[in-house]
Design an enzyme around this catalytic site. Structure first.
Site, mmCIF file in Angstrom:
data_model
loop_
_atom_site.group_PDB
_atom_site.id
_atom_site.type_symbol
_atom_site.label_atom_id
_atom_site.label_comp_id
_atom_site.label_asym_id
_atom_site.label_seq_id
_atom_site.Cartn_x
_atom_site.Cartn_y
_atom_site.Cartn_z
ATOM 1 N N CYS A 384 0.836 -1.202 0.000
ATOM 2 C CA CYS A 384 0.000 0.000 0.000
ATOM 3 C C CYS A 384 0.877 1.261 0.000
ATOM 4 C CB CYS A 384 -0.978 -0.030 1.164
ATOM 5 S SG CYS A 384 -2.379 1.099 0.960
ATOM 6 N N HIS A 510 -3.640 -5.031 0.142
ATOM 7 C CA HIS A 510 -3.154 -5.597 1.407
ATOM 8 C C HIS A 510 -3.193 -7.125 1.347
ATOM 9 C CE1 HIS A 510 -3.021 -1.939 4.024
ATOM 10 N NE2 HIS A 510 -3.819 -1.487 3.066
ATOM 11 N N GLU A 512 -1.738 -9.257 3.117
ATOM 12 C CA GLU A 512 -1.694 -9.882 4.439
ATOM 13 C C GLU A 512 -3.070 -10.293 4.942
ATOM 14 O OE1 GLU A 512 -1.794 -5.377 5.356
ATOM 15 O OE2 GLU A 512 -1.090 -6.712 3.770
#
Length: 538
Positions: A384, A510, A512
Site C-alpha cells: 500500500c 493488502h 496480508e
C-alpha cells in the site's frame, strides 16, 4: 440440523485475555468435526467501525472482501478457519445506535419512545442472528468485546440474556473467559477474581455454562473443583487455557481440555468424528522445527504497537512455516531512518518490508529505506503506502524528479506521481469512503507477479485513498519500474516491480489480509524464500 445453535463468549476480570483466540480455536475444532461454523464480534465502542480509529488506539483495521472495516479479531477468525468474513461478522455500538436512530427518523417505531430495552437490544439480537438465519451455518460463535461489568457492554449482555432465553434449552450457551492469577508472594493461584466475575455475570441474569480460565500455571483438580462449586458449573466445564508459545497451539490445547466436547454436549449435538487437524498440525510442526532463520526488517511508523501490523506479522508466520524458516521480524521506526544511518539499520537484513500507513510522518525514512534496498539488491516488499513510496523513490532518484511526491504529503508537488482518485476529491466524510474490499487485478505475463501467483487475474483487498498516477506510467515503465498488475475496470496500477533485482515488488492492496494457515499468501511465501536465498549468499 434444522436450527442454528449459538455460543456466546464473554470476558471477565481483565481485557486482552484472548477471547478471539479461544473463539477461533473452538470454531476450528467444531469445523474439524464437520460443523459449519462462523464467528462474529460485537464491539462496545461508539465508533461506527474501526476505520477512523488511530492504530495506536485499536491495533490494525482488518478489511473483508465486501469492504467492511473491522476489528482485528476477524483476522484471527479467517486465519484459523480459512473462511471469509463479511460486514455481518463485526458490529459496533455505533452501528447499532446509528441503525436504530435512522429507523426512528423514518418513523418505523410508530411514535413509540425509543429505549435501550427493547429497541437497542432488539437491534443487537437481530444482528446476532443474521448469520444464523442465512442457512449457511450450524453453529454461530459470538464474541462480546470488553469485560463483564463495563457500562458500555451492558446492552450486549442483556441481549445475550434475552436471546439465550428465547432460543430455548440447548440452543444457546455462554462461555466465560476469565483470569486465574498467580500471586508470587503467596505462591498460589487465586480463584476470587473469577468468582467475582461470574457473580457480576449472574447479576445480569446470565449463568456461565463453561468457564475458560487463562492461567500461567496448571490448574489442580482441587482448584477446578473449587471453581466449579463456587461458579455453579460442572467440573468438566472448567477449562484451563494455559499460556502457549504460539496462538496456533491453542486449538490443540482446547482439544486436550475437551472444550469442544463440553460445548457440543451443552448444545445437545453429536460429537461426530474426532477433529481433523492433520493439516493444522503439519503447519505447527513446520513452524516449531525451522531449518533456517532469516531477519526481515519491517519499516513502519506504528512499530511501538505490534497489533498495528498484526496481519503482516501473522502472514510472516504462515510464510515462514511454508519455507520451514523462522522469520525474525525486526521492527524499525521509519522516523528514525535517514541517509546517514540507513546502511547501519538495514545493511545486515535479509529482506525489508515497507509497511502501510497514512499521513506525512515518517515518509522520508520509508523512501530512504526503499532507495537503500533497491541499490543494494536486498529483497523488498512494499504494501500500500510502501508501494507508493517505491514509486516516489524511483521517480526522484531514477527519473530525476527531486520534488516527486504523493499529494497526500504535498498537495503542491510539481510531480504528483501518487495522487488522489478523482472520485475522492469531493469526499468530506472519512469513515468507509476509501477504496475498500476486494478488487480484481490483471497480471501481465513474464513478470515476477505472474511467477508468484501463477494466475492471470487475482482478487485482493484494498484500503486506501491515493493511487499511482498513470500520467507517469510510461516514463516509469521505460526507466525500469514495471507496472505488472492493473485493475481491469479502472486501469489503476496495482503492482509494480523491478527487473534485474533479487526480489522487488510493491502492491497497492493488502495481501496480508488473505493469508491463512491453510493458504499462506504467495507473495509472503516468495518474499521469505528470496530472503532465505539472500541469507545464504551473505
Amino acid at each position: 440440523m434444522n436450527q442454528t445453535k449459538y455460543i456466546f463468549v464473554t470476558g471477565g476480570v481483565t481485557s486482552s485475555l484472548g477471547k478471539g483466540i479461544i473463539a477461533a480455536s473452538l470454531a476450528k475444532l467444531l469445523q474439524g468435526r464437520g460443523y459449519r461454523t462462523t464467528i462474529q464480534k460485537f464491539d462496545p465502542y461508539i465508533n461506527v467501525d474501526p476505520g477512523t480509529l488511530n492504530p495506536y488506539e485499536h491495533g490494525e483495521c482488518y478489511v473483508t472482501d465486501d469492504g467492511a472495516e473491522t476489528d482485528l479479531d476477524l483476522g484471527h477468525y479467517e486465519r484459523f478457519l480459512n473462511v471469509p468474513t463479511s460486514q455481518a461478522n463485526n458490529v459496533t455500538t455505533g452501528r447499532v445506535y446509528l441503525s436504530v436512530i435512522e429507523k426512528e427518523r423514518r418513523g418505523e417505531f410508530l411514535g413509540k419512545t425509543v429505549q435501550v430495552v427493547p429497541h437497542i437490544t432488539n437491534e443487537i439480537k437481530d444482528r446476532m442472528q443474521l448469520l444464523g438465519k442465512s442457512g449457511d451455518y450450524d453453529i454461530v460463535i459470538t464474541e462480546i468485546g470488553g469485560t463483564v461489568g463495563d457500562i458500555e457492554s451492558l446492552p450486549y449482555i442483556e441481549s445475550v440474556r434475552q436471546l439465550v432465553w428465547e432460543l430455548g434449552e440447548n440452543n444457546g450457551i455462554v462461555i466465560h473467559l476469565t483470569l486465574v492469577p498467580f500471586l508470587a508472594a503467596a505462591g498460589e493461584l487465586k480463584t476470587k477474581p473469577t468468582q467475582h466475575s461470574v457473580k457480576t455475570l449472574m447479576e445480569s441474569g446470565i449463568k456461565a455454562d463453561i468457564l475458560v480460565c487463562r492461567t500461567e500455571h496448571e490448574l489442580s483438580q482441587e482448584l477446578r473443583q473449587k471453581l466449579a462449586l463456587f461458579c455453579n458449573v460442572k467440573k468438566e466445564a472448567v477449562i484451563q487455557s494455559i499460556d502457549a508459545s504460539t496462538i496456533y497451539e491453542v486449538p490443540n490445547l482446547m482439544l486436550e481440555e475437551g472444550l469442544d466436547v463440553v460445548a457440543l454436549k451443552k448444545l445437545d449435538l453429536p460429537k461426530k468424528a474426532s477433529p481433523d487437524l492433520k493439516n493444522w498440525n503439519t503447519f505447527l510442526k513446520r513452524l516449531k522445527s525451522p531449518k533456517q532463520t532469516v531477519n526481515i526488517g519491517l519499516v513502519g511508523k506504528y512499530v511501538e504497537m505490534q497489533d498495528c501490523y498484526k496481519s503482516i506479522l501473522e502472514a510472516f508466520i504462515h510464510a515462514g512455516a511454508a519455507n520451514e524458516t523462522k522469520v525474525n521480524v525486526i521492527s524499525i521506526h521509519s522516523e528514525h531512518i535517514n541517509a546517514e544511518n540507513v546502511a547501519e539499520k538495514l545493511g545486515t537484513l535479509d529482506g525489508v518490508l515497507v509497511a502501510p500507513g497514512f499521513g506525512e510522518r515518517g515518509i522520508e525514512g520509508k523512501i530512504e529505506a526503499v532507495r537503500f534496498v533497491r541499490e543494494n539488491n536486498i529483497p523488498f516488499f512494499g504494501i500500500c503506502l510502501g508501494m507508493q513510496m517505491s514509486v516516489i523513490e524511483y521517480s526522484r532518484n531514477i527519473l530525476g524528479y527531486a520534488e516527486a511526491n504523493s499529494t497526500e504529503m504535498n498537495e503542491k508537488t510539481s510531480h504528483p506521481v501518487v495522487s488522489l482518485m478523482e472520485e475522492q476529491k469531493n469526499v468530506t466524510d472519512k469513515g468507509g469512503t476509501m477504496r475498500l474490499g476486494a478488487w480484481k487485478c490483471d497480471i501481465k505475463p513474464d513478470t515476477l507477479a505472474y511467477r508468484i501467483y501463477g494466475e492471470k487475474t487475482i482478487s485482493e483487498r484494498h484500503r486506501h485513498r491515493y493511487e499511482y498516477n498513470n500520467k507517469y506510467a510510461d516514463e516509469l515503465q521505460k526507466a525500469g519500474l514495471k507496472a505488472s498488475g492493473v485493475n481491469p475496470d479502472t486501469g489503476l496500477v496495482e503492482i509494480v516491480e523491478l527487473e534485474n533485482h533479487p526480489f522487488f515488488i510493491g502492491v497497492q492492496y493488502h495481501p496480508e489480509y488473505k493469508s491463512t494457515v491453510a493458504n499462506p499468501h504467495p507473495i509472503f511465501v516468495n518474499f521469505v524464500a528470496a530472503a532465505v536465498n539472500a541469507h545464504k549468499k551473505q
